[in-house]
Enzyme design. Structure first.
Site, PDB file in Angstrom:
ATOM      1  N   ARG A 257      -3.561  -9.841   5.157  1.00 34.68           N
ATOM      2  CA  ARG A 257      -4.031  -9.901   3.764  1.00 34.68           C
ATOM      3  C   ARG A 257      -2.900  -9.412   2.868  1.00 34.68           C
ATOM      4  O   ARG A 257      -2.535  -8.239   2.932  1.00 34.68           O
ATOM      5  CB  ARG A 257      -5.282  -9.024   3.616  1.00 34.68           C
ATOM      6  CG  ARG A 257      -5.894  -9.025   2.224  1.00 34.68           C
ATOM      7  CD  ARG A 257      -7.115  -8.097   2.185  1.00 34.68           C
ATOM      8  NE  ARG A 257      -7.729  -8.056   0.874  1.00 34.68           N
ATOM      9  CZ  ARG A 257      -7.302  -7.288  -0.127  1.00 34.68           C
ATOM     10  NH1 ARG A 257      -6.268  -6.497   0.028  1.00 34.68           N
ATOM     11  NH2 ARG A 257      -7.916  -7.318  -1.289  1.00 34.68           N
TER      12      ARG A 257
ATOM     13  N   LYS B 269       0.820  -1.215   0.000  1.00 32.77           N
ATOM     14  CA  LYS B 269       0.000   0.000   0.000  1.00 32.77           C
ATOM     15  C   LYS B 269       0.850   1.260   0.000  1.00 32.77           C
ATOM     16  O   LYS B 269       2.041   1.238   0.289  1.00 32.77           O
ATOM     17  CB  LYS B 269      -0.974  -0.028   1.186  1.00 32.77           C
ATOM     18  CG  LYS B 269      -2.144  -0.985   0.897  1.00 32.77           C
ATOM     19  CD  LYS B 269      -3.274  -0.891   1.883  1.00 32.77           C
ATOM     20  CE  LYS B 269      -4.407  -1.822   1.422  1.00 32.77           C
ATOM     21  NZ  LYS B 269      -5.469  -1.955   2.414  1.00 32.77           N
TER      22      LYS B 269
HETATM   23  C1  YH5 Z   1      -7.965  -4.196   3.334  1.00 30.38           C
HETATM   24  O1  YH5 Z   1      -7.033  -3.518   3.778  1.00 30.38           O
HETATM   25  N1  YH5 Z   1      -7.771  -3.649   0.851  1.00 30.38           N
HETATM   26  S1  YH5 Z   1      -8.287  -3.555  -1.821  1.00 30.38           S
HETATM   27  C2  YH5 Z   1      -3.577   0.006  -2.904  1.00 30.38           C
HETATM   28  C3  YH5 Z   1      -2.313  -0.544  -3.038  1.00 30.38           C
HETATM   29  C4  YH5 Z   1      -2.102  -1.881  -2.772  1.00 30.38           C
HETATM   30  C5  YH5 Z   1      -3.158  -2.669  -2.369  1.00 30.38           C
HETATM   31  C6  YH5 Z   1      -1.364   1.519  -3.753  1.00 30.38           C
HETATM   32  N2  YH5 Z   1      -9.513  -4.864   0.210  1.00 30.38           N
HETATM   33  C7  YH5 Z   1      -8.308  -4.238   1.945  1.00 30.38           C
HETATM   34  O2  YH5 Z   1      -5.355  -4.151  -1.492  1.00 30.38           O
HETATM   35  N3  YH5 Z   1     -10.136  -5.733   2.401  1.00 30.38           N
HETATM   36  C8  YH5 Z   1      -8.519  -4.042  -0.179  1.00 30.38           C
HETATM   37  O3  YH5 Z   1      -1.228   0.183  -3.450  1.00 30.38           O
HETATM   38  C9  YH5 Z   1      -9.384  -5.003   1.544  1.00 30.38           C
HETATM   39  N4  YH5 Z   1      -8.756  -4.937   4.159  1.00 30.38           N
HETATM   40  C10 YH5 Z   1      -9.808  -5.687   3.708  1.00 30.38           C
HETATM   41  N5  YH5 Z   1     -10.521  -6.384   4.604  1.00 30.38           N
HETATM   42  C11 YH5 Z   1      -6.913  -2.400  -1.766  1.00 30.38           C
HETATM   43  C12 YH5 Z   1      -5.562  -2.999  -1.812  1.00 30.38           C
HETATM   44  C13 YH5 Z   1      -4.438  -2.124  -2.231  1.00 30.38           C
HETATM   45  C14 YH5 Z   1      -4.638  -0.787  -2.502  1.00 30.38           C
END
Ligand code: YH5
Length: 286
Positions: free
Chosen positions: A264, A230
């Site tokens: 996750r 993230k």
């Molecule tokens: C979460 O934290 N996150 S989708 C931006 C990124 C990398 C990854 C800029 N669904 C979560 O994974 N569900 C998502 O780099 C989730 N908890 C739960 N429970 C976003 C994501 C991501 C966004």
């Protein structure tokens, strides 16, 4: 709650949480597993799920809605068409818990019928009908519900996130939402809380939540953290998304050390190794 006593009911299975478990991310959006055009490669998605299971993922989280700011909104039918065939194939092939990342009550019902063991909603089951769908899934099928905190909506959440006290506010929201499900008859052993890293939070908010995670993990619910790749990692290590593994592993270990039960992540094998080292440190000397 600490690691000793916890377990999570996920439909027909019970996930032991005496050690932190890894949830592998499986995106089934058009920008993942595509051939460069609009063709989605099913086999690549299944191969990726297979690899994550072999690497030690206890849960596969399948998502068909992109939550990136500016991402195209997906129709309910499109989301069903993306997620359900993949879910069906994975439950048939692998002995792993499947989670579905959705705010769509229709998909929640269909997913549970196909054997999903967990529903994961970044909107904390607050959309019309989502609460009823989640409640039915939890009570009739025993599925786990992951309740995440978000300020705003994905389209605008990073515009001007604001809190008086982010840790207290996120905790109060999550406990109140979980208590509501408990009052409606869902046992705490089927509820998971998630502070929602990056969802309507600036860098200081995100790190306050990571630093103070024990304020969540000391409650009676399991806690999930999604930190993998993230922006809060990228901002500190100053690297693009494909070079954030080391930073993500540090964050995962720090979260697990603070009592988080489920991580996750994109990078399952590396996270499993990192958590093994933490586990060895925390294990009583023999
Ligand atoms: C979460 O934290 N996150 S989708 C931006 C990124 C990398 C990854 C800029 N669904 C979560 O994974 N569900 C998502 O780099 C989730 N908890 C739960 N429970 C976003 C994501 C991501 C966004």
């Amino acid at each position: 709650m600490n690691h000793d006593s916890k377990s999570l009911r996920c439909g027909k299975r019970v996930l032991g949480l005496s050690r932190p478990q890894v949830m592998g991310i499986l995106n089934v959006t058009p920008d993942s597993f595509s051939d460069g055009g609009h063709h989605f490669r099913w086999q690549d998605a299944l191969d990726h799920a297979d690899a994550m299971v072999q690497q030690g993922a206890a849960i596969i989280d399948i998502g068909g809605e992109s939550t990136r700011p500016g991402a195209a909104t997906v129709s309910s039918q499109q989301e069903l068409d993306r997620v359900l065939p993949v879910l069906e194939a994975i439950t048939a092939r692998f002995d792993t818990v499947c989670s579905v990342d959705t705010s769509n009550p229709v998909l929640m019902c269909e997913a549970v019928r196909l054997g999903a063991g967990m529903l994961n909603d970044i909107r904390a089951f607050q959309r019309p009908d989502a609460e009823a769908a989640a409640l039915d899934a939890a009570q009739r099928h025993g599925v786990a519900l992951c309740i995440m905190h978000m300020q705003g909506e994905p389209a605008n959440m990073q515009t001007a996130p604001h809190y008086q006290n982010v840790v207290q506010e996120v905790r109060a929201f999550l406990i109140s939402r979980a208590s509501r499900f408990e009052q409606l008859g869902v046992p705490a052993t089927q509820l998971v809380l998630d502070p929602g890293f990056g969802f309507g939070k600036d860098l200081a908010h995100n790190y306050a939540l990571l630093r103070e995670l024990v304020q969540l993990t000391q409650q009676r619910f399991a806690v999930l953290a999604g930190l993998s790749r993230k922006s809060m990692i990228g901002a500190v290590v100053n690297r693009p998304i494909d070079q954030r593994l080391s930073g993500s592993l540090a964050a995962a270990v720090l979260a697990a050390e603070r009592g988080v039960s489920i991580l996750r992540v994109h990078d399952v094998a590396a996270t499993v190794d990192a958590l093994k080292v933490l586990d060895y440190v925390l294990r009583p000397a023999q």
